[in-house]
Structure formats: structure tokens, C-alpha cells
Design an enzyme around this catalytic site. Structure first.
Site, PDB file in Angstrom:
ATOM      1  N   HIS A 275      39.080  31.138  43.908  1.00  0.00           N
ATOM      2  CA  HIS A 275      40.044  31.137  45.005  1.00  0.00           C
ATOM      3  C   HIS A 275      40.967  29.940  44.850  1.00  0.00           C
ATOM      4  O   HIS A 275      40.518  28.820  44.632  1.00  0.00           O
ATOM      5  CB  HIS A 275      39.327  31.065  46.357  1.00  0.00           C
ATOM      6  CG  HIS A 275      40.248  31.015  47.536  1.00  0.00           C
ATOM      7  ND1 HIS A 275      40.361  29.921  48.356  1.00  0.00           N
ATOM      8  CD2 HIS A 275      41.124  31.944  48.018  1.00  0.00           C
ATOM      9  CE1 HIS A 275      41.251  30.172  49.304  1.00  0.00           C
ATOM     10  NE2 HIS A 275      41.726  31.389  49.119  1.00  0.00           N
ATOM     11  N   SER A 276      42.281  30.171  44.906  1.00  0.00           N
ATOM     12  CA  SER A 276      43.277  29.109  44.930  1.00  0.00           C
ATOM     13  C   SER A 276      43.138  28.196  43.698  1.00  0.00           C
ATOM     14  O   SER A 276      43.262  28.652  42.559  1.00  0.00           O
ATOM     15  CB  SER A 276      43.149  28.335  46.244  1.00  0.00           C
ATOM     16  OG  SER A 276      44.286  27.585  46.513  1.00  0.00           O
TER      17      SER A 276
END
Length: 223
Positions: free
Chosen positions: A76-77
Site C-alpha cells: 500500500h502506498s
């Protein structure tokens, strides 16, 4: 049965994936989430030398403890930086990759280079240590400062992802302004080697789109 390894974004820990890990295990898969050095419940390990290489080493070491399994890496990210490098260093261990509104770097690029000016301004607003990027006010209460060097260090990649069976990208459409992940999304959007999902949620897809994420990950596990 597949084995998922989930890596959170800046300032967050393994707990960010608690519900997703539970859902994957309920479907009969193995799922492990990891907190990176110097972040969240491992914030006591933070110092000026913690960088992207540290976090890559964290996950490579974790994979080494999971025997006889081709893993599905999920990032994520900022976690996209980490899983890209791990797949580059341990291609024989990676079956598929899923980027959750995440960075997709190329050799020599840093997180700093890939995001937008608003994100860079946040990075520079360091805490009193001079190297900790503070958690934003709307983050989970368990979030901590994130080591600035990991956001500035250029990634070193020696190969490509062509050996990975499947690559998915989940893009969050409801950023309040310009998405700092837009460059990464546009990089893969029209690439036939990628499966791209546009989700009607904000950056915290684990909160806004949990059912979509479970569906995407289960699809990624299907052969």
C-alpha cells in the site's frame, strides 16, 4: 492455498491490514502483514540510518522465514517501493504482486521523485529529530513518524517484473485533491501486463473498499 505478504505505507504498521488478513485466512489462504523498521510499534528502532534499503531487507528476511511458498506481495502506498525491490531481489519467491494505490518505481527513482509537490511538502515537515516525517492528523492513532531517508533514497533495480505471473494495481479515485499516486497509475494503466482496478474510495482502501480488495486479492491468487 496462497501465501500473501502485506506491506503497509508510510507511518503505518501491520495492524493496518488486520481485517484484510482475517478475510484472506477465512478463505483458506496464509496471510502475513509486517511492520517496517522504525515505524508504528517498531518506532523505537527509528534513527537517521533507517532507509529504503532497511525496509527492503526487512521483507526479504521475512520471506526467508516462509518456506516452500511462492508469495503474493501486496503493498500500500510507500509499500509499492518495498515490494518492487523485494521482487527484484527474490524473483524466484514471488508469484504475483498487488499494488494498493501504491508507488510503482523504476530503477533509480525515489518516492520523492514519484509523488507530487503537496506530498513532498509533507515529507519536509520533519519532527524534532530531523528525520521523522510526522503522521498526518487523520491517520490511525497507532501511526508514527516515518523515516525520511526511506522516502528520499533512490531504488536500485537490476531486473524487471516480467517473471511475475500477475500484477494488479488498485487506484483510489477519491483523493481530496490531486493524487500523489497518479504518475504510478498512469505508468501501468494502459500496460497489457497489468490488471488495473479503479476503485471509488479514498487512499485508505482498506477502510473504504474492503470487499473490493478481498476480491482483487483472491483473483490474484487464482491460477
Amino acid at each position: 492455498m496462497s501465501t500473501f505478504v502485506l506491506i503497509p505505507g508510510a507511518c503505518h504498521g501491520a495492524w493496518y491490514f488486520d481485517d484484510l488478513v482475517t478475510a484472506l485466512r477465512d478463505h483458506g489462504h496464509r496471510a502475513y502483514a509486517y511492520t517496517l523498521t522504525g515505524v508504528a510499534e517498531r518506532a523505537h528502532l527509528a534513527h537517521g540510518g533507517v532507509n529504503l534499503d532497511t525496509h527492503i531487507a526487512d521483507v526479504c528476511a521475512a520471506l526467508a522465514t516462509i518456506p516452500d511458498a511462492d508469495v503474493i506481495l501486496v503493498g500500500h502506498s510507500y509499500g509499492g517501493m518495498v515490494i518492487t525491490a523485494v521482487a527484484d531481489r527474490m524473483p524466484e519467491r514471488v508469484d504475483a504482486m498487488v499494488y494498493l494505490d501504491a508507488l510503482v518505481p523504476r530503477d533509480g527513482e525515489s518516492c520523492w521523485q514519484l509523488v507530487n509537490d503537496e506530498q513532498r511538502q509533507w515529507y519536509l515537515d520533519v519532527d524534532d529529530t530531523g528525520y521523522g516525517v510526522p503522521a498526518l492528523p487523520f491517520f490511525d492513532d497507532r501511526a508514527s513518524a516515518h523515516p525520511l531517508p526511506s522516502l528520499l533514497q533512490r531504488i536500485t533495480l537490476t531486473g524487471d517484473l516480467s517473471t511475475v505471473r500477475r500484477r494488479d494495481y488498485a487506484y483510489a479515485l477519491r483523493w481530496p485533491g490531486e493524487s500523489p499516486l497518479r504518475r504510478s497509475y498512469e505508468r501501468v494503466r494502459d500496460d497489457p501486463a497489468w490488471i488495473v482496478h479503479e476503485l471509488d474510495g479514498a487512499h485508505d482502501l482498506m477502510r473504504d473498499n474492503p470487499d473490493d480488495l478481498v476480491r482483487i486479492l483472491l483473483d490474484a491468487a487464482a491460477h
